[in-house]
Design a protein around this motif. Sequence first.
Motif, PDB file in Angstrom:
ATOM      1  N   ILE A 165      65.334  21.103  62.851  1.00 57.01           N
ATOM      2  CA  ILE A 165      64.423  21.919  63.657  1.00 57.01           C
ATOM      3  C   ILE A 165      63.662  22.889  62.758  1.00 57.01           C
ATOM      4  CG2 ILE A 165      64.315  23.714  65.431  1.00 57.01           C
ATOM      5  CD1 ILE A 165      66.616  22.387  66.819  1.00 57.01           C
ATOM      6  N   PHE A 166      64.406  23.592  61.882  1.00 54.00           N
ATOM      7  CA  PHE A 166      63.753  24.504  60.964  1.00 54.00           C
ATOM      8  C   PHE A 166      62.840  23.764  59.992  1.00 54.00           C
ATOM      9  CE2 PHE A 166      67.384  27.314  62.085  1.00 54.00           C
ATOM     10  CZ  PHE A 166      66.643  28.411  62.480  1.00 54.00           C
ATOM     11  N   ALA A 167      63.229  22.557  59.603  1.00 57.23           N
ATOM     12  CA  ALA A 167      62.407  21.779  58.672  1.00 57.23           C
ATOM     13  C   ALA A 167      61.048  21.456  59.288  1.00 57.23           C
ATOM     14  CB  ALA A 167      63.139  20.497  58.270  1.00 57.23           C
ATOM     15  N   LEU A 168      61.030  21.070  60.560  1.00 53.48           N
ATOM     16  CA  LEU A 168      59.764  20.747  61.223  1.00 53.48           C
ATOM     17  C   LEU A 168      58.904  21.991  61.413  1.00 53.48           C
ATOM     18  CD1 LEU A 168      61.079  18.164  63.835  1.00 53.48           C
ATOM     19  CD2 LEU A 168      59.360  17.713  62.079  1.00 53.48           C
ATOM     20  N   PRO A 204      58.907  26.920  76.630  1.00 58.20           N
ATOM     21  CA  PRO A 204      58.215  28.190  76.874  1.00 58.20           C
ATOM     22  C   PRO A 204      57.028  28.407  75.937  1.00 58.20           C
ATOM     23  CG  PRO A 204      60.588  28.511  76.876  1.00 58.20           C
ATOM     24  CD  PRO A 204      60.353  27.109  76.418  1.00 58.20           C
ATOM     25  N   TYR A 205      57.183  27.983  74.682  1.00 60.67           N
ATOM     26  CA  TYR A 205      56.057  28.136  73.747  1.00 60.67           C
ATOM     27  C   TYR A 205      54.870  27.282  74.172  1.00 60.67           C
ATOM     28  CZ  TYR A 205      53.071  27.283  69.761  1.00 60.67           C
ATOM     29  OH  TYR A 205      51.972  27.132  68.971  1.00 60.67           O
ATOM     30  N   MET A 206      55.148  26.052  74.632  1.00 62.42           N
ATOM     31  CA  MET A 206      54.057  25.184  75.099  1.00 62.42           C
ATOM     32  C   MET A 206      53.263  25.872  76.204  1.00 62.42           C
ATOM     33  SD  MET A 206      55.913  21.490  75.409  1.00 62.42           S
ATOM     34  CE  MET A 206      57.202  21.026  74.263  1.00 62.42           C
ATOM     35  N   LEU A 207      53.972  26.467  77.169  1.00 57.37           N
ATOM     36  CA  LEU A 207      53.290  27.141  78.275  1.00 57.37           C
ATOM     37  C   LEU A 207      52.588  28.414  77.802  1.00 57.37           C
ATOM     38  CD1 LEU A 207      55.695  26.851  81.352  1.00 57.37           C
ATOM     39  CD2 LEU A 207      53.708  25.460  80.761  1.00 57.37           C
ATOM     40  N   ALA A 218      44.566  24.000  64.714  1.00 55.66           N
ATOM     41  CA  ALA A 218      45.528  22.896  64.752  1.00 55.66           C
ATOM     42  C   ALA A 218      46.678  23.170  65.718  1.00 55.66           C
ATOM     43  CB  ALA A 218      46.070  22.620  63.346  1.00 55.66           C
ATOM     44  N   ALA A 219      47.196  24.402  65.725  1.00 56.19           N
ATOM     45  CA  ALA A 219      48.325  24.725  66.599  1.00 56.19           C
ATOM     46  C   ALA A 219      47.975  24.478  68.058  1.00 56.19           C
ATOM     47  CB  ALA A 219      48.764  26.175  66.400  1.00 56.19           C
ATOM     48  N   SER A 220      46.797  24.953  68.463  1.00 56.27           N
ATOM     49  CA  SER A 220      46.367  24.790  69.848  1.00 56.27           C
ATOM     50  C   SER A 220      46.116  23.325  70.187  1.00 56.27           C
ATOM     51  CB  SER A 220      45.112  25.616  70.101  1.00 56.27           C
ATOM     52  OG  SER A 220      44.645  25.443  71.426  1.00 56.27           O
ATOM     53  N   GLU A 221      45.480  22.597  69.281  1.00 55.48           N
ATOM     54  CA  GLU A 221      45.139  21.202  69.559  1.00 55.48           C
ATOM     55  C   GLU A 221      46.375  20.311  69.597  1.00 55.48           C
ATOM     56  OE1 GLU A 221      42.182  20.151  70.550  1.00 55.48           O
ATOM     57  OE2 GLU A 221      41.616  22.258  70.453  1.00 55.48           O
ATOM     58  N   ILE A 222      47.313  20.545  68.682  1.00 57.19           N
ATOM     59  CA  ILE A 222      48.552  19.751  68.703  1.00 57.19           C
ATOM     60  C   ILE A 222      49.355  20.063  69.956  1.00 57.19           C
ATOM     61  CG2 ILE A 222      50.761  19.344  67.544  1.00 57.19           C
ATOM     62  CD1 ILE A 222      49.340  19.715  64.892  1.00 57.19           C
ATOM     63  N   ASN A 223      49.344  21.337  70.357  1.00 55.45           N
ATOM     64  CA  ASN A 223      50.046  21.700  71.587  1.00 55.45           C
ATOM     65  C   ASN A 223      49.407  21.038  72.800  1.00 55.45           C
ATOM     66  OD1 ASN A 223      52.203  23.472  72.765  1.00 55.45           O
ATOM     67  ND2 ASN A 223      50.447  24.232  73.918  1.00 55.45           N
ATOM     68  N   PRO A 242      58.784  16.655  67.609  1.00 62.69           N
ATOM     69  CA  PRO A 242      58.206  16.993  66.296  1.00 62.69           C
ATOM     70  C   PRO A 242      56.840  17.660  66.395  1.00 62.69           C
ATOM     71  CG  PRO A 242      58.290  14.606  66.618  1.00 62.69           C
ATOM     72  CD  PRO A 242      59.117  15.233  67.687  1.00 62.69           C
ATOM     73  N   CYS A 243      56.003  17.193  67.305  1.00 57.06           N
ATOM     74  CA  CYS A 243      54.679  17.817  67.450  1.00 57.06           C
ATOM     75  C   CYS A 243      54.793  19.251  67.946  1.00 57.06           C
ATOM     76  CB  CYS A 243      53.815  16.992  68.409  1.00 57.06           C
ATOM     77  SG  CYS A 243      53.190  15.460  67.703  1.00 57.06           S
ATOM     78  N   ALA A 244      55.688  19.486  68.903  1.00 55.61           N
ATOM     79  CA  ALA A 244      55.858  20.843  69.431  1.00 55.61           C
ATOM     80  C   ALA A 244      56.382  21.797  68.356  1.00 55.61           C
ATOM     81  CB  ALA A 244      56.810  20.823  70.624  1.00 55.61           C
ATOM     82  N   LEU A 245      57.316  21.335  67.536  1.00 55.09           N
ATOM     83  CA  LEU A 245      57.876  22.185  66.490  1.00 55.09           C
ATOM     84  C   LEU A 245      56.876  22.425  65.364  1.00 55.09           C
ATOM     85  CD1 LEU A 245      61.488  20.719  66.353  1.00 55.09           C
ATOM     86  CD2 LEU A 245      60.824  22.979  67.196  1.00 55.09           C
ATOM     87  N   VAL A 246      56.119  21.403  64.986  1.00 53.18           N
ATOM     88  CA  VAL A 246      55.075  21.586  63.974  1.00 53.18           C
ATOM     89  C   VAL A 246      54.011  22.552  64.493  1.00 53.18           C
ATOM     90  CG1 VAL A 246      53.180  20.435  62.755  1.00 53.18           C
ATOM     91  CG2 VAL A 246      55.440  19.373  62.813  1.00 53.18           C
ATOM     92  N   SER A 247      53.642  22.422  65.778  1.00 50.98           N
ATOM     93  CA  SER A 247      52.681  23.344  66.382  1.00 50.98           C
ATOM     94  C   SER A 247      53.204  24.774  66.344  1.00 50.98           C
ATOM     95  CB  SER A 247      52.396  22.919  67.827  1.00 50.98           C
ATOM     96  OG  SER A 247      51.583  23.861  68.488  1.00 50.98           O
ATOM     97  N   LEU A 248      54.501  24.941  66.577  1.00 55.59           N
ATOM     98  CA  LEU A 248      55.109  26.266  66.515  1.00 55.59           C
ATOM     99  C   LEU A 248      55.008  26.834  65.104  1.00 55.59           C
ATOM    100  CD1 LEU A 248      56.769  28.594  67.648  1.00 55.59           C
ATOM    101  CD2 LEU A 248      58.826  27.217  67.293  1.00 55.59           C
ATOM    102  N   GLY A 249      55.288  26.007  64.094  1.00 56.31           N
ATOM    103  CA  GLY A 249      55.171  26.453  62.708  1.00 56.31           C
ATOM    104  C   GLY A 249      53.749  26.841  62.355  1.00 56.31           C
TER     105      GLY A 249
END
Length: 309
Positions: A11-14, A271-274, A31-36, A205-212
């Motif tokens: 999880i931390f790696a992504l 929650p981050y997605m929302l 990128a964060a917004s678009e991947i989300n 993976p997409c959600a975690l990368v978007s978070l990063g």
Amino acid sequence: MHTVVSVVLPIFALILVGWLCRKSNRLGPNAASEINRLVVWLCLPALLFKVTATSSWAQIWQPGFLVAFTGGCLLVFFATLGWRLWQGRALPAASIDGLSASYANTGYMGIPLCLLVFGQDGLEPALIASLLVVCVLFAIAVVCIEVGLQSERHIGRAVAVVLKALLKNPLVVSPLVGGLWAAGGVALPAPLLHFLDLLAAATTPCALVSLGLFLAQKQEGPRVGAWPLVAIKLVGQPLLTGVLAYKVFALPPLWADSALLLSALPTGTGPYMLAEYYQREAPVVSRSILLSTLLSLLSLSLCLLWIAR
């Protein structure tokens, strides 16, 4: 501890991959917004549809477990929601806070962890918990947010506005359509199932990368308020669910232990997605996810010691 670390480290790696991609400018500021958006409109709806369309009533009908786990989630959600409203927060922000305190990472962490701890028998409670989190808790949070966002004063128009918004929301529509498909008793065609599998596999993976990516950007807005949510998630929810599972419903050991372990998981990316999608409280939510994931090394280890008693 090794079992927990082996699940938490990826999880931390992504998240780190997303953070590095943004810091090195390999991925741009949008990128964060678009991947989300990819997750919200394609990946997560595919996962929700597939899970509900391929589930049978016999698989998910475990009354004691359903009530204990869902009861713990909903009690924490509404208690946090009420507390935040009492503090003067708007309903959308309070709803996301409530979700941060009750939304367990059952999909990415819960399923592999239950398989490692309980063997193949642990898959069923983990899958049921994942279904409850994404189809019940998540949907209730979306409804609360949409109710808070509508500005109509007339009750009839207000209800119409909320229903219209919900019917346009893929996170609400996809599980409903999946449930209708399952009720029809028709198996998903192999090409469609493979298509859904490909999209669904990209959700986490997409959600975690978007978070990063989001964490690497300069964040505007308040960051305070994450610690109480983390404490509620890692301490309050497992204690409440444990009382329901062991004392109130006296579940069989496998189901009681699974309910406790799954409720002690850190906050998932829902929650981050929302928060990102609705542009609300994203800094607080992202901090809650990181802190709860890190501290879950301790809380989950304590739960495993209790289970091994």
